[in-house]
Structure formats: C-alpha cells, structure tokens
Write a protein that holds these residues in place. Structure first.
Motif, PDB file in Angstrom:
ATOM      1  N   LYS A  71       3.772   9.156   1.297  1.00 11.52           N
ATOM      2  CA  LYS A  71       4.553   8.130   1.983  1.00 11.52           C
ATOM      3  C   LYS A  71       5.089   7.110   0.987  1.00 11.52           C
ATOM      4  O   LYS A  71       4.592   6.977  -0.121  1.00 11.52           O
ATOM      5  CB  LYS A  71       3.705   7.436   3.045  1.00 11.52           C
ATOM      6  N   ARG A 122       0.838  -1.190   0.000  1.00  9.46           N
ATOM      7  CA  ARG A 122       0.000   0.000   0.000  1.00  9.46           C
ATOM      8  C   ARG A 122       0.877   1.245   0.000  1.00  9.46           C
ATOM      9  O   ARG A 122       2.013   1.218   0.468  1.00  9.46           O
ATOM     10  CB  ARG A 122      -0.950   0.009   1.188  1.00  9.46           C
ATOM     11  N   GLN A 123       0.320   2.307  -0.542  1.00  2.00           N
ATOM     12  CA  GLN A 123       1.022   3.580  -0.551  1.00  2.00           C
ATOM     13  C   GLN A 123       0.046   4.693  -0.222  1.00  2.00           C
ATOM     14  O   GLN A 123      -0.925   4.918  -0.955  1.00  2.00           O
ATOM     15  CB  GLN A 123       1.684   3.841  -1.899  1.00  2.00           C
ATOM     16  N   ALA A 124       0.321   5.346   0.873  1.00  2.46           N
ATOM     17  CA  ALA A 124      -0.493   6.474   1.304  1.00  2.46           C
ATOM     18  C   ALA A 124       0.079   7.757   0.712  1.00  2.46           C
ATOM     19  O   ALA A 124       1.275   7.811   0.378  1.00  2.46           O
ATOM     20  CB  ALA A 124      -0.514   6.546   2.825  1.00  2.46           C
ATOM     21  N   THR A 179      -5.856   4.374   4.994  1.00  3.97           N
ATOM     22  CA  THR A 179      -6.160   4.996   3.715  1.00  3.97           C
ATOM     23  C   THR A 179      -4.925   4.992   2.816  1.00  3.97           C
ATOM     24  O   THR A 179      -3.860   5.477   3.205  1.00  3.97           O
ATOM     25  CB  THR A 179      -6.647   6.446   3.925  1.00  3.97           C
ATOM     26  N   ALA A 180      -5.071   4.416   1.637  1.00  3.42           N
ATOM     27  CA  ALA A 180      -3.940   4.269   0.715  1.00  3.42           C
ATOM     28  C   ALA A 180      -4.432   3.632  -0.573  1.00  3.42           C
ATOM     29  O   ALA A 180      -5.571   3.154  -0.643  1.00  3.42           O
ATOM     30  CB  ALA A 180      -2.854   3.391   1.336  1.00  3.42           C
ATOM     31  N   TYR A 196      -3.911   0.388  -2.627  1.00  2.60           N
ATOM     32  CA  TYR A 196      -3.442  -0.966  -2.346  1.00  2.60           C
ATOM     33  C   TYR A 196      -3.132  -1.666  -3.668  1.00  2.60           C
ATOM     34  O   TYR A 196      -3.954  -1.665  -4.594  1.00  2.60           O
ATOM     35  CB  TYR A 196      -4.495  -1.743  -1.558  1.00  2.60           C
ATOM     36  N   GLN A 236      -8.083   1.979  -4.624  1.00  3.93           N
ATOM     37  CA  GLN A 236      -8.077   2.994  -3.566  1.00  3.93           C
ATOM     38  C   GLN A 236      -8.929   2.533  -2.387  1.00  3.93           C
ATOM     39  O   GLN A 236     -10.074   2.116  -2.560  1.00  3.93           O
ATOM     40  CB  GLN A 236      -8.623   4.315  -4.099  1.00  3.93           C
ATOM     41  N   ARG A 243       5.806   3.352  -0.465  1.00  2.88           N
ATOM     42  CA  ARG A 243       5.027   2.124  -0.527  1.00  2.88           C
ATOM     43  C   ARG A 243       5.542   1.141   0.517  1.00  2.88           C
ATOM     44  O   ARG A 243       6.759   1.023   0.720  1.00  2.88           O
ATOM     45  CB  ARG A 243       5.118   1.530  -1.925  1.00  2.88           C
TER      46      ARG A 243
END
Length: 128
Positions: free
Chosen positions: A43, A38-40, A91-92, A94, A123, A45
């Motif tokens: 931020k 995941r990557q918010a 929340t990110a 995926y 998302q 991954r």
C-alpha cells in the motif's frame, strides 16, 4: 544533521495498545511540525497524525482519530503516538517526519507539502 528516531513498535494482539516515540534532533523543534505516517505492505504511505510543536495543534486522519492520540514533549524534542484498540489493518511500518507547520492540518487529506526529513521507521504488527 537532522535526525528522527522512532521507537516503540512491536507485536501486539488485536485490541492492544502501543506508544510510539519520535526523538528529533538537528533542527529547531519549535519551528516545525512532526507528522506520523504509516505504510502497510503493498500500500501507499498514508498520513496518520501531526502535531505543531509551537502551538500544540493536533490533527488526525479521520479514520484514526478515535483510537490514536498524538502528543509532544518539547523539552525532550519528542513526539508520541498513542495507539489504542489496535486492529490487524494497523499493521504497517510507522514513520515520523519533519514537516512544515502549515502542512500539519492536511495530514489526513494527503495535500501536504513533502516532509523535509524522515525517520527510519518502526514496525507495528497486530496479530489476530
């Protein structure tokens, strides 16, 4: 052609649940692992979870193992990520990825070989 297609993301309230799906094609599903990342926003991954398709071994980032469950349906070439008790920090976007099986156990540490292929992402938004 290798394809990984994620689905199941969406908007959910704090404490809710979602189940993500990743359908894989174009490679021998039993010969590889499938990882979730995941990557918010803003931020890097991060690895979330991984399942070895051949042995069914499951691995998690330590901070998520109590709330997330990964599973695999080899007959459908599909990997699922069940996410419970969702928090705003979940929340990110995926992503699922085709991984070397030897890297699966390292999903939480970051010391895994670069995944071979990636899906387009789905998302997940958790509202408070």
């Amino acid at each position: 052609e290798v394809q990984l297609v994620e689905s199941g993301g969406g908007l959910v309230q704090v404490g809710g649940s979602l189940r993500l799906s990743c359908v894989a094609s174009g490679f021998a599903f039993d010969d590889f692992a499938i990882g979730w990342f995941r990557q918010a926003p803003g931020k890097e991954r991060e690895g979330v979870s991984c399942v070895g398709a051949s042995d069914g071994g499951t691995y998690y980032a330590d901070s998520l193992k109590d709330r997330f469950t990964i599973s695999s349906d080899n007959a459908k070439n599909t990997v699922y990520l069940q996410m419970n008790s969702l928090k705003p920090e979940d929340t990110a976007i995926y992503y699922c990825a085709q991984m070397f099986s030897i890297s699966c156990a390292a999903i939480g540490s970051g010391y895994y070989l670069s995944p071979l292929s990636w899906g387009q992402g789905t998302q997940v938004t958790v509202s408070s």
